[in-house]
Write an enzyme that holds these catalytic residues in place. Structure first.
Site, PDB file in Angstrom:
ATOM      1  N   TRP A  13       0.830  -1.201   0.000  1.00 31.29           N
ATOM      2  CA  TRP A  13       0.000   0.000   0.000  1.00 31.29           C
ATOM      3  C   TRP A  13       0.868   1.256   0.000  1.00 31.29           C
ATOM      4  O   TRP A  13       0.624   2.205  -0.744  1.00 31.29           O
ATOM      5  CB  TRP A  13      -0.933  -0.041   1.199  1.00 31.29           C
ATOM      6  CG  TRP A  13      -1.951   1.033   1.349  1.00 31.29           C
ATOM      7  CD1 TRP A  13      -2.423   1.538   2.525  1.00 31.29           C
ATOM      8  CD2 TRP A  13      -2.695   1.732   0.320  1.00 31.29           C
ATOM      9  NE1 TRP A  13      -3.372   2.498   2.301  1.00 31.29           N
ATOM     10  CE2 TRP A  13      -3.570   2.638   0.954  1.00 31.29           C
ATOM     11  CE3 TRP A  13      -2.690   1.670  -1.061  1.00 31.29           C
ATOM     12  CZ2 TRP A  13      -4.419   3.479   0.257  1.00 31.29           C
ATOM     13  CZ3 TRP A  13      -3.552   2.507  -1.769  1.00 31.29           C
ATOM     14  CH2 TRP A  13      -4.394   3.392  -1.114  1.00 31.29           C
ATOM     15  N   LYS A  80      -5.755   0.593   7.541  1.00 29.52           N
ATOM     16  CA  LYS A  80      -7.111   0.057   7.691  1.00 29.52           C
ATOM     17  C   LYS A  80      -7.092  -1.074   8.721  1.00 29.52           C
ATOM     18  O   LYS A  80      -6.565  -2.150   8.458  1.00 29.52           O
ATOM     19  CB  LYS A  80      -7.643  -0.443   6.353  1.00 29.52           C
ATOM     20  CG  LYS A  80      -7.826   0.670   5.324  1.00 29.52           C
ATOM     21  CD  LYS A  80      -8.390   0.159   4.024  1.00 29.52           C
ATOM     22  CE  LYS A  80      -8.575   1.289   3.020  1.00 29.52           C
ATOM     23  NZ  LYS A  80      -9.139   0.823   1.726  1.00 29.52           N
ATOM     24  N   ALA A 112      -4.127  -2.098  -4.162  1.00 28.94           N
ATOM     25  CA  ALA A 112      -2.779  -1.673  -4.526  1.00 28.94           C
ATOM     26  C   ALA A 112      -2.369  -2.207  -5.897  1.00 28.94           C
ATOM     27  O   ALA A 112      -1.734  -1.500  -6.686  1.00 28.94           O
ATOM     28  CB  ALA A 112      -1.790  -2.129  -3.455  1.00 28.94           C
ATOM     29  N   LYS A 163     -14.853  -3.674   6.406  1.00 30.03           N
ATOM     30  CA  LYS A 163     -15.054  -4.327   5.107  1.00 30.03           C
ATOM     31  C   LYS A 163     -14.060  -5.465   4.914  1.00 30.03           C
ATOM     32  O   LYS A 163     -14.338  -6.410   4.175  1.00 30.03           O
ATOM     33  CB  LYS A 163     -14.980  -3.308   3.975  1.00 30.03           C
ATOM     34  CG  LYS A 163     -13.675  -2.532   3.884  1.00 30.03           C
ATOM     35  CD  LYS A 163     -12.609  -3.251   3.058  1.00 30.03           C
ATOM     36  CE  LYS A 163     -11.278  -2.527   3.176  1.00 30.03           C
ATOM     37  NZ  LYS A 163     -10.197  -3.205   2.414  1.00 30.03           N
ATOM     38  N   ASP A 216     -15.581   0.329  -1.019  1.00 33.38           N
ATOM     39  CA  ASP A 216     -14.448  -0.505  -0.632  1.00 33.38           C
ATOM     40  C   ASP A 216     -14.874  -1.955  -0.431  1.00 33.38           C
ATOM     41  O   ASP A 216     -14.132  -2.894  -0.741  1.00 33.38           O
ATOM     42  CB  ASP A 216     -13.818   0.055   0.644  1.00 33.38           C
ATOM     43  CG  ASP A 216     -12.348  -0.312   0.777  1.00 33.38           C
ATOM     44  OD1 ASP A 216     -11.824  -1.009  -0.101  1.00 33.38           O
ATOM     45  OD2 ASP A 216     -11.725   0.101   1.766  1.00 33.38           O
ATOM     46  N   SER A 226      -7.437  -9.027  -3.450  1.00 36.23           N
ATOM     47  CA  SER A 226      -7.709  -8.768  -2.038  1.00 36.23           C
ATOM     48  C   SER A 226      -7.119  -9.883  -1.173  1.00 36.23           C
ATOM     49  O   SER A 226      -7.504 -11.049  -1.286  1.00 36.23           O
ATOM     50  CB  SER A 226      -9.216  -8.672  -1.799  1.00 36.23           C
ATOM     51  OG  SER A 226      -9.527  -8.785  -0.429  1.00 36.23           O
ATOM     52  N   ARG A 227      -6.211  -9.513  -0.285  1.00 34.90           N
ATOM     53  CA  ARG A 227      -5.619 -10.508   0.614  1.00 34.90           C
ATOM     54  C   ARG A 227      -6.655 -11.091   1.559  1.00 34.90           C
ATOM     55  O   ARG A 227      -6.609 -12.274   1.900  1.00 34.90           O
ATOM     56  CB  ARG A 227      -4.468  -9.876   1.406  1.00 34.90           C
ATOM     57  CG  ARG A 227      -3.293  -9.442   0.541  1.00 34.90           C
ATOM     58  CD  ARG A 227      -2.096  -9.056   1.390  1.00 34.90           C
ATOM     59  NE  ARG A 227      -2.364  -7.897   2.234  1.00 34.90           N
ATOM     60  CZ  ARG A 227      -2.137  -6.641   1.880  1.00 34.90           C
ATOM     61  NH1 ARG A 227      -1.651  -6.378   0.674  1.00 34.90           N
ATOM     62  NH2 ARG A 227      -2.385  -5.649   2.701  1.00 34.90           N
ATOM     63  N   GLU A 253      -5.430  -7.905   7.487  1.00 39.20           N
ATOM     64  CA  GLU A 253      -5.996  -7.170   8.623  1.00 39.20           C
ATOM     65  C   GLU A 253      -7.339  -7.717   9.091  1.00 39.20           C
ATOM     66  O   GLU A 253      -7.750  -7.483  10.230  1.00 39.20           O
ATOM     67  CB  GLU A 253      -6.160  -5.686   8.259  1.00 39.20           C
ATOM     68  CG  GLU A 253      -4.853  -4.945   8.002  1.00 39.20           C
ATOM     69  CD  GLU A 253      -4.093  -4.607   9.272  1.00 39.20           C
ATOM     70  OE1 GLU A 253      -4.496  -5.086  10.347  1.00 39.20           O
ATOM     71  OE2 GLU A 253      -3.086  -3.885   9.168  1.00 39.20           O
TER      72      GLU A 253
END
Length: 305
Positions: A13, A80, A112, A163, A216, A226-227, A253
């Site tokens: 990021w 985030k 990212a 999210k 988002d 998206s991880r 996260e």
């Protein structure tokens, strides 16, 4: 006008933000824990600071810099997540360490990998310092990144953090092959769940349906980039939480945010059934199939916004 911008954090990021703002004509410099050095050295002669470190690193970094922060130097928090122990967002942690800090929050659908590829995106700058937010909106917006503003940093951060939890659940849904109907229902109820906690903690409802909330959520819950979504897919495939994180090889996260969200909701009226099931999966208390069954077996009730 070209700004001198320092960025804490050079992960995916942080590197993306570095590239976007450098290509827009600003002068960038960065610091990361991995590369070493004193982060305070980055503060000199800057017009603006950005923090893109993972949530786990924010408390130590903000405390370390509290006595050395130049008066009037603004900070945009791009982290985030939620801090479980203190039950605070990233910008609240910075404000706790540096009470007079002029802080803003940057959040929105900004994967990212897509920014690195030069694809367009939009985000929101949220701050109680509306004049500062509007000035930076003009300075930082570019052909690639369009910025909007709002005056709800708490709701913006909570939406951007929660999210990730819903993206984990969406990954489980996709990994189990439950189909579009189930996923649409999950994300709709997930958005309502995000709103309940945000409202309890002082966020504004309109923020939930903007870039930091719905925007988002749609990006993070539907992209292979998206991880958090990939983490959920790995859980559905039978991996433990530890194995899933190792397979991804980067910070995820969503798991810690789910735990923190339950702690922050404790004692209030916000019900967080999806967060609770995600935490149960992470802790290995039940299988993905059992988590889905638990959500489907909840008491029937009217649909509320």
């Amino acid at each position: 006008m070209a700004l001198r911008i320092g960025i804490f954090g050079q992960g995916a990021w942080g590197r993306s933000l570095h590239q976007v703002f450098r290509q827009a004509g600003h002068k960038l410099s960065g610091w990361s824990r991995r590369d070493g050095g004193d982060p305070a050295d980055l503060l000199a002669d800057q017009d603006l600071m950005l923090c893109a470190v993972a949530m786990a690193g924010v408390p130590e970094l903000s405390q370390r810099l509290s006595s050395q922060w130049p008066s009037g130097l603004p900070l945009i928090s791009c982290t985030k997540g939620l801090n479980q122990r203190l039950r605070l967002t990233a910008s609240q942690l910075w404000q706790r360490s540096i009470p007079n800090l002029r802080s803003l929050v940057l959040s929105g659908p900004n994967l990212a990998g897509e920014l690195d590829g030069g694809l367009p995106a939009a985000s929101v700058l949220a701050s109680s310092h509306s004049d500062l937010a509007q000035a930076l909106q003009l300075e930082l917006s570019s052909q690639q990144l369009r910025l909007y503003t709002n005056t709800d940093p708490i709701g913006t951060e909570l939406s951007g953090a929660l999210k990730n939890v819903m993206a984990v659940a969406a990954g489980v849904c996709d990994g189990l092959g439950l189909g579009a109907n189930a996923k649409a229902a999950l994300l709709t109820r997930g958005l309502a769940e995000m709103g309940r906690l945000s409202q309890q903690l002082g966020g504004e409802s309109d923020t939930l349906y903007g870039l930091a909330g719905l925007g988002d959520l749609l990006a993070t819950a539907n992209s292979r980039l998206s991880r958090n979504h990939r983490f959920g897919v790995h859980l559905a495939e039978g991996l433990t939480a530890e194995q899933a994180i190792q397979a991804i090889g980067a910070t995820v996260e969503g798991p810690s945010t789910a735990v923190a969200a339950l702690a922050m909701a404790d004692g209030g009226e916000a019900l967080l059934p999806i967060c609770a099931q995600v935490v149960g999966l992470i802790e290995g208390r039940f299988t993905p199939q059992e988590a889905v069954r638990a959500l489907m077996d909840r008491d029937l009730k009217p649909e509320e916004r």
